[in-house]
Scaffold this motif. Structure first.
Motif, PDB file in Angstrom:
ATOM      1  N   ILE A  13       0.285  -1.171   0.043  1.00 30.15           N
ATOM      2  CA  ILE A  13       0.084   0.374   0.243  1.00 30.15           C
ATOM      3  C   ILE A  13       1.075   1.174  -0.056  1.00 30.15           C
ATOM      4  CG2 ILE A  13      -1.515   1.216   1.368  1.00 30.15           C
ATOM      5  CD1 ILE A  13      -2.409  -1.422   0.689  1.00 30.15           C
ATOM      6  N   SER A  15       2.571   4.416   0.982  1.00 34.16           N
ATOM      7  CA  SER A  15       2.059   5.448   2.418  1.00 34.16           C
ATOM      8  C   SER A  15       2.157   7.011   2.072  1.00 34.16           C
ATOM      9  CB  SER A  15       3.774   5.608   2.708  1.00 34.16           C
ATOM     10  OG  SER A  15       4.840   5.663   2.048  1.00 34.16           O
ATOM     11  N   VAL A  20      -2.433   7.015  -2.416  1.00 32.91           N
ATOM     12  CA  VAL A  20      -3.645   6.013  -2.349  1.00 32.91           C
ATOM     13  C   VAL A  20      -4.721   6.241  -3.169  1.00 32.91           C
ATOM     14  CG1 VAL A  20      -5.034   5.161  -0.340  1.00 32.91           C
ATOM     15  CG2 VAL A  20      -2.504   5.440   0.271  1.00 32.91           C
ATOM     16  N   LEU A  39      -7.476  -2.025  -0.138  1.00 34.77           N
ATOM     17  CA  LEU A  39      -7.181  -0.608   0.075  1.00 34.77           C
ATOM     18  C   LEU A  39      -7.997  -0.031   1.319  1.00 34.77           C
ATOM     19  CD1 LEU A  39      -7.072   0.900  -3.221  1.00 34.77           C
ATOM     20  CD2 LEU A  39      -4.623   0.972  -1.994  1.00 34.77           C
ATOM     21  N   SER A  44      -8.045   2.594   3.749  1.00 29.65           N
ATOM     22  CA  SER A  44      -8.556   4.321   2.613  1.00 29.65           C
ATOM     23  C   SER A  44      -9.579   4.707   2.653  1.00 29.65           C
ATOM     24  CB  SER A  44      -7.654   3.724   1.625  1.00 29.65           C
ATOM     25  OG  SER A  44      -8.414   5.166   0.386  1.00 29.65           O
TER      26      SER A  44
END
Length: 115
Positions: A13, A15, A20, A39, A44
């Motif tokens: 994932i 950072s 993101v 995610l 997220s």
């Protein structure tokens, strides 16, 4: 005790919040539900919102339940709305038993209509 190395088969994932956001956007465009789940599970909120919206559009009660059980209030609202539209008294009772007042209100309305 040594740290467990990351699984190379599992993409990491990002950072960076912008990265993101781009990953979420790309997953939405591809309709990549597993990536959105990954995610979302990594924290997220945008991915979680996209999952709720997608599940509601598809009528995916199981996905909405999974998200609601994880504490997503939008998923719970979508479950109530969907159950009310379908007249699904069992689902409304389940949600009301869990403390959802909107489900309890919808349940009362449906039961009054049956009388």
């Amino acid at each position: 005790m040594p740290a467990t190395p990351p699984d190379p088969s599992e993409p990491s994932i990002p950072s960076d919040p912008d990265a993101v956001a781009l990953a979420v956007e790309a997953a939405i465009e591809r309709d990549d539900l597993p990536e959105l789940r990954r995610l979302a599970d990594a924290g997220s909120s945008d991915a979680e919102d996209a999952l709720v919206e997608s599940a509601a559009e598809r009528g995916d009660t199981a996905e909405l339940r999974r998200l609601a059980d994880a504490g997503n209030s939008d998923a719970e609202d979508a479950l109530v709305e969907s159950a009310a539209e379908r007249g699904d008294i069992a689902e409304l009772r389940r949600l009301a038993a869990l403390g959802n007042t909107d489900a309890a209100d919808e349940l009362l309305e449906l039961e009054e209509e049956e009388e």
